[in-house]
Every structure is written in structure tokens, then in C-alpha cells.
Design an enzyme around this catalytic site. Structure first.
Site, PDB file in Angstrom:
ATOM      1  N   HIS A   1       0.843  -1.192   0.000  1.00 21.26           N
ATOM      2  CA  HIS A   1       0.000   0.000   0.000  1.00 21.26           C
ATOM      3  C   HIS A   1       0.884   1.250   0.000  1.00 21.26           C
ATOM      4  O   HIS A   1       2.102   1.166  -0.114  1.00 21.26           O
ATOM      5  CB  HIS A   1      -0.908   0.013   1.227  1.00 21.26           C
ATOM      6  CG  HIS A   1      -0.167   0.057   2.520  1.00 21.26           C
ATOM      7  ND1 HIS A   1       0.572  -1.008   3.001  1.00 21.26           N
ATOM      8  CD2 HIS A   1      -0.023   1.039   3.467  1.00 21.26           C
ATOM      9  CE1 HIS A   1       1.127  -0.689   4.157  1.00 21.26           C
ATOM     10  NE2 HIS A   1       0.786   0.553   4.464  1.00 21.26           N
TER      11      HIS A   1
ATOM     12  N   THR B   1       1.965   4.716  -4.073  1.00 20.54           N
ATOM     13  CA  THR B   1       2.914   4.635  -5.185  1.00 20.54           C
ATOM     14  C   THR B   1       4.102   3.747  -4.838  1.00 20.54           C
ATOM     15  O   THR B   1       4.451   3.567  -3.677  1.00 20.54           O
ATOM     16  CB  THR B   1       3.452   6.035  -5.559  1.00 20.54           C
ATOM     17  OG1 THR B   1       3.945   6.671  -4.364  1.00 20.54           O
ATOM     18  CG2 THR B   1       2.369   6.897  -6.183  1.00 20.54           C
ATOM     19  N   ARG B   2       4.751   3.233  -5.896  1.00 21.21           N
ATOM     20  CA  ARG B   2       6.023   2.538  -5.799  1.00 21.21           C
ATOM     21  C   ARG B   2       6.892   2.973  -6.982  1.00 21.21           C
ATOM     22  O   ARG B   2       6.388   3.266  -8.063  1.00 21.21           O
ATOM     23  CB  ARG B   2       5.843   1.020  -5.846  1.00 21.21           C
ATOM     24  CG  ARG B   2       5.185   0.422  -4.622  1.00 21.21           C
ATOM     25  CD  ARG B   2       6.066   0.519  -3.387  1.00 21.21           C
ATOM     26  NE  ARG B   2       5.505  -0.189  -2.245  1.00 21.21           N
ATOM     27  CZ  ARG B   2       4.566   0.267  -1.443  1.00 21.21           C
ATOM     28  NH1 ARG B   2       4.048   1.469  -1.666  1.00 21.21           N
ATOM     29  NH2 ARG B   2       4.133  -0.443  -0.413  1.00 21.21           N
TER      30      ARG B   2
ATOM     31  N   LYS C   1       5.527  12.550  -1.838  1.00 20.97           N
ATOM     32  CA  LYS C   1       5.764  11.379  -0.991  1.00 20.97           C
ATOM     33  C   LYS C   1       7.261  11.159  -0.836  1.00 20.97           C
ATOM     34  O   LYS C   1       8.010  11.129  -1.823  1.00 20.97           O
ATOM     35  CB  LYS C   1       5.119  10.142  -1.598  1.00 20.97           C
ATOM     36  CG  LYS C   1       5.342   8.874  -0.776  1.00 20.97           C
ATOM     37  CD  LYS C   1       4.765   7.665  -1.507  1.00 20.97           C
ATOM     38  CE  LYS C   1       5.177   6.378  -0.822  1.00 20.97           C
ATOM     39  NZ  LYS C   1       4.708   5.177  -1.552  1.00 20.97           N
TER      40      LYS C   1
ATOM     41  N   HIS D   1      14.720   4.492   3.315  1.00 17.68           N
ATOM     42  CA  HIS D   1      14.785   3.090   2.890  1.00 17.68           C
ATOM     43  C   HIS D   1      15.643   2.350   3.904  1.00 17.68           C
ATOM     44  O   HIS D   1      16.849   2.602   4.009  1.00 17.68           O
ATOM     45  CB  HIS D   1      15.383   3.020   1.481  1.00 17.68           C
ATOM     46  CG  HIS D   1      15.442   1.644   0.895  1.00 17.68           C
ATOM     47  ND1 HIS D   1      14.352   0.813   0.853  1.00 17.68           N
ATOM     48  CD2 HIS D   1      16.475   0.955   0.316  1.00 17.68           C
ATOM     49  CE1 HIS D   1      14.703  -0.327   0.259  1.00 17.68           C
ATOM     50  NE2 HIS D   1      15.980  -0.266  -0.068  1.00 17.68           N
TER      51      HIS D   1
ATOM     52  N   CYS E   1       4.292   1.130   6.765  1.00 13.90           N
ATOM     53  CA  CYS E   1       4.267  -0.112   5.998  1.00 13.90           C
ATOM     54  C   CYS E   1       5.360  -1.020   6.539  1.00 13.90           C
ATOM     55  O   CYS E   1       6.153  -0.629   7.402  1.00 13.90           O
ATOM     56  CB  CYS E   1       4.414   0.133   4.501  1.00 13.90           C
ATOM     57  SG  CYS E   1       6.088   0.482   3.944  1.00 13.90           S
TER      58      CYS E   1
ATOM     59  N   LYS F   1       7.880  -3.681  -7.682  1.00 15.60           N
ATOM     60  CA  LYS F   1       8.008  -3.459  -9.118  1.00 15.60           C
ATOM     61  C   LYS F   1       8.124  -4.751  -9.904  1.00 15.60           C
ATOM     62  O   LYS F   1       7.768  -4.822 -11.080  1.00 15.60           O
ATOM     63  CB  LYS F   1       9.208  -2.550  -9.408  1.00 15.60           C
ATOM     64  CG  LYS F   1      10.542  -3.142  -8.984  1.00 15.60           C
ATOM     65  CD  LYS F   1      11.704  -2.188  -9.123  1.00 15.60           C
ATOM     66  CE  LYS F   1      11.746  -1.137  -8.060  1.00 15.60           C
ATOM     67  NZ  LYS F   1      11.967  -1.664  -6.686  1.00 15.60           N
TER      68      LYS F   1
END
Length: 385
Positions: free
Chosen positions: A57, A60-61, A275, A279, A323, A356
Site C-alpha cells: 500500500h 505509489t512505488r 511522498k 529506505h 508499511c 516493481k
């Protein structure tokens, strides 16, 4: 109808060829590809996907081609580009917007050096830009002196929830039986077959595919798994200035390595705000115990990075969410059969960079279920300590 490892095909109507546990982006991709090939598929998710409790969720990715993690991923992501476009045509949904992308860091950083390695190994179109050249091309980016950027034209943005919805919708169109809000408690070998026990009963299948993300370890008891679930924060900020400069036509997706081993990434503003996220470096957690609230201090931590690297995005906070990453020690994928049960396939922990690849992993899973060799090099993804 799909054959299992022994070549058997399901003729018993109460028997499914494949059961899939977890219907996020990976399970959805596997369900779609297997059903498209004619397998009798039953799939389970403990919630109703797309949902905000796992890893698929957040609006976007990023999809990118000059893959810094390892050149072995490049042929896979190239196939994924094709398959996302095919899913767009089949579903009528807009899933992928090409924006270009840039990887930014010191020349010898893992991000920059790795992106260049993949680009040169596979002959990918790319440019290397100095910090001043990058600021001139994308004024909202503020690379520090000594940083460079590896620009690639094919990168872009995937619409996360729309991708999952499209996969599941097409899987159902091809006959998959998808069970939402039906958690699986456990499974067991039943002779040469598998019995899957859900909240609503027992289901039989020739093979089982586990795509349960942060819940995967609970479904593989008795097996030593080195997975680490990590809490990750996503933030959306209103641009503080020059909002037009953040549109997808003017702002690429961007991934940064800074302060040694810290990673940060961002997206253009598609209407919900800019956004951004770090990472990795999130706290260890579990799917059931994770803190879902985002503290003010965590927003402030992101603002400090914005003020350095993306100052024009340091406006009003619109939203934050949590997430989950499910990480392997080497951060490569995990796609392999259970060491004690050859008809159980694990295709799940993707270490925060798998979304992806979902449609190509769906093809890989389907090939493995059917006993076919994969066209891709899976050597990095096997069962390991």
C-alpha cells in the site's frame, strides 16, 4: 490445468491445483498468472486487499531499471515493465507513469556505483550528472557538493493499490477463487497433497505458494528463517514552494544515499503531496505488534533530511502511514521450495524492493509450480541461512 512437480493434474473438483496464502502484490501476481494458464487457484488473505496492513500500500512505488542492488535484477525488471503495460491494457486501469529517475550519492557509494554497474553491464541508456548539472535539470533536488546523479529515462511510478486491484480482478476473471478476510492458521502435508486450514474450513491443493509477507514466518513453523520485519514510514508533504516543479512532467523519482549508508527516496506530486521515505533503518517489529501511529519526532526526522536534500518539499504534512518490510540478511529475494516439502513454494520476503517485480515473479512462480525452468537467473534467491 497446471501440473504439479510430479506431473499430476487435478481432476477432483474439491482439489485445487494451487493454494496461495497472501494476496498482496506478490500473491496477486501469482494468482493471476497461474489462473491465466488454466490452473485451479484458491487464494487467501487475512484482510480485504488492497489494504494498509502489509507491504503493498501507500499510493505509489518506484520502478527503475539501472538496478543498483545487482545486475541480475535488470532482465527481470525489463520483463516487469512489459507485464505492467499488459495488465494496464487488460484491466483498463492506469498503473505506470514514466517520469525518469535519478540515483544520487557519492561516486563510490553503493547506490551510484551499483546503478552504473547494472547500466553498463546491460547497455542501459543513462547519464551521469554532477551536482550542479542535476540542480539545473531538476531545481527541487539539492545534491550536496561531491554528489553525482545517475539518470535513467525509463524509471517511473506504479500506482500501488491500483496494481493490486487490477491483478486480483484479472485473476478472478480467469477463474481464481479468492477468499478475503479469511486468515490461514496453518497448513499440513496430506499425503502427496497439502491441506490448508483457514478461518472457514479446510481446503486441499496439489501445491502451496506462501506469499504472506510479514506473516510468512508464522506459516512456516519448524523452519529456521532469517527474516526480519521492519517498520517503515511513508510521508506526504505539501510543497513549500514551486509546487509546479514537483509535477511528474518536471520531477523524476529519486533515490539518495547520504551520510554513509543512509537511503532516502521521493516521488513527484501526483496530487496527494510529495511522498518521501527512508529506505531501511526502521525498527524491528512484527506484523501483529507494529506501532501503526507515526510520532511527531519521526516527522521531524524526515524534515531534517528534506531541508538538506529536498527543501522545496518541506511544507505542511498531509499524511503519514506505516508499511512493513520483510528483509532477508542479504536483502535479495527469497523464491524457493520448502526444504522438507517440495510442493510448498515460498515467494515472499522482498526486503523492501520487490513491488516493481511482482508480475515477473508471478511468471517465475507459475513456471516453478508447473515444473518448468525459469528464464531468469534465480541463484541469488534460493533457500539460505
Amino acid at each position: 490445468m497446471a501440473a504439479d512437480e510430479g506431473g499430476r493434474r487435478s481432476t477432483d473438483r474439491s482439489m485445487h491445483d494451487v493454494a496461495i496464502v497472501g494476496l498482496g502484490v506478490m500473491g496477486g501476481a501469482a494468482a493471476l498468472e497461474l489462473a491465466r494458464r488454466g490452473a485451479r487457484v484458491i487464494g487467501f488473505d487475512r484482510f480485504e486487499p488492497p489494504h494498509r496492513w502489509g507491504s503493498s500500500h501507500g499510493d505509489t512505488r518506484i520502478i527503475r531499471e539501472a538496478y543498483f542492488e545487482h545486475p541480475v535484477y535488470v532482465p527481470m525488471v525489463q520483463r516487469a515493465f512489459v507485464l505492467w503495460r499488459e495488465l494496464e491494457r487488460a484491466s483498463g486501469a492506469a498503473l505506470l507513469q514514466q517520469t525518469g529517475g535519478v540515483m544520487i550519492g557519492e561516486p563510490d557509494s553503493a547506490l551510484v556505483a551499483g546503478a552504473l554497474r547494472s547500466a553498463r553491464t546491460h547497455g542501459l541508456q543513462h547519464e551521469v550528472l554532477s551536482a550542479s548539472e542535476l540542480r539545473a535539470r531538476v531545481p527541487v533536488l539539492n545534491p550536496e557538493p561531491g554528489m553525482v546523479g545517475v539518470w535513467e529515462p525509463r524509471a517511473g511510478v506504479l500506482a500501488a493499490e491500483a496494481c493490486v486491484s487490477a491483478q486480483l480482478g484479472q485473476a478472478r476473471r480467469h477463474g481464481a477463487d479468492l477468499r478475503y478476510d479469511e486468515p490461514v492458521s496453518h497448513w499440513q502435508a496430506d499425503g502427496a497433497d497439502i491441506s490448508v486450514h483457514s478461518a472457514r474450513g479446510r481446503h486441499r491443493a496439489r501445491q502451496l505458494v506462501v506469499c504472506a509477507g510479514a506473516w510468512v514466518a508464522s506459516l512456516l513453523p519448524g523452519v529456521a528463517l532469517p527474516f526480519r520485519v521492519e517498520r517503515q514510514l511513508l510521508h506526504w508533504f505539501e510543497p513549500a514552494a514551486t509546487a509546479a516543479a514537483f509535477t511528474p512532467q518536471r520531477c523524476p523519482v529519486h533515490l539518495w544515499q547520504f551520510d554513509g549508508s543512509r537511503f532516502f527516496y521521493g516521488f513527484p506530486d501526483q496530487g496527494a503531496g510529495v511522498k518521501v521515505a527512508f529506505h531501511h533503518r526502521g525498527e524491528a517489529t512484527s506484523a501483529d505488534a507494529v506501532t501503526r501511529e507515526v510520532a511527531a519526532a519521526e516527522v521531524d526526522d524526515m524534515r531534517r533530511t528534506l531541508r538538506r536534500l529536498l527543501p522545496a518539499a518541506d511544507g505542511r504534512l498531509r499524511a503519514s502511514t506505516v508499511c512493513l518490510y520483510t528483509n532477508t540478511p542479504d536483502e535479495h529475494f527469497w523464491i524457493d521450495r520448502h526444504p522438507a516439502h517440495g510442493n510448498v513454494l515460498v515467494a515472499s520476503p522482498c526486503s523492501g524492493h520487490g513491488f516493481k517485480f511482482a508480475p515477473v515473479i508471478g511468471e517465475i512462480v507459475a513456471d516453478l509450480v508447473e515444473g518448468r525452468p525459469s528464464r531468469f537467473d534465480l541463484g541469488l534467491f534460493g533457500w539460505r541461512a
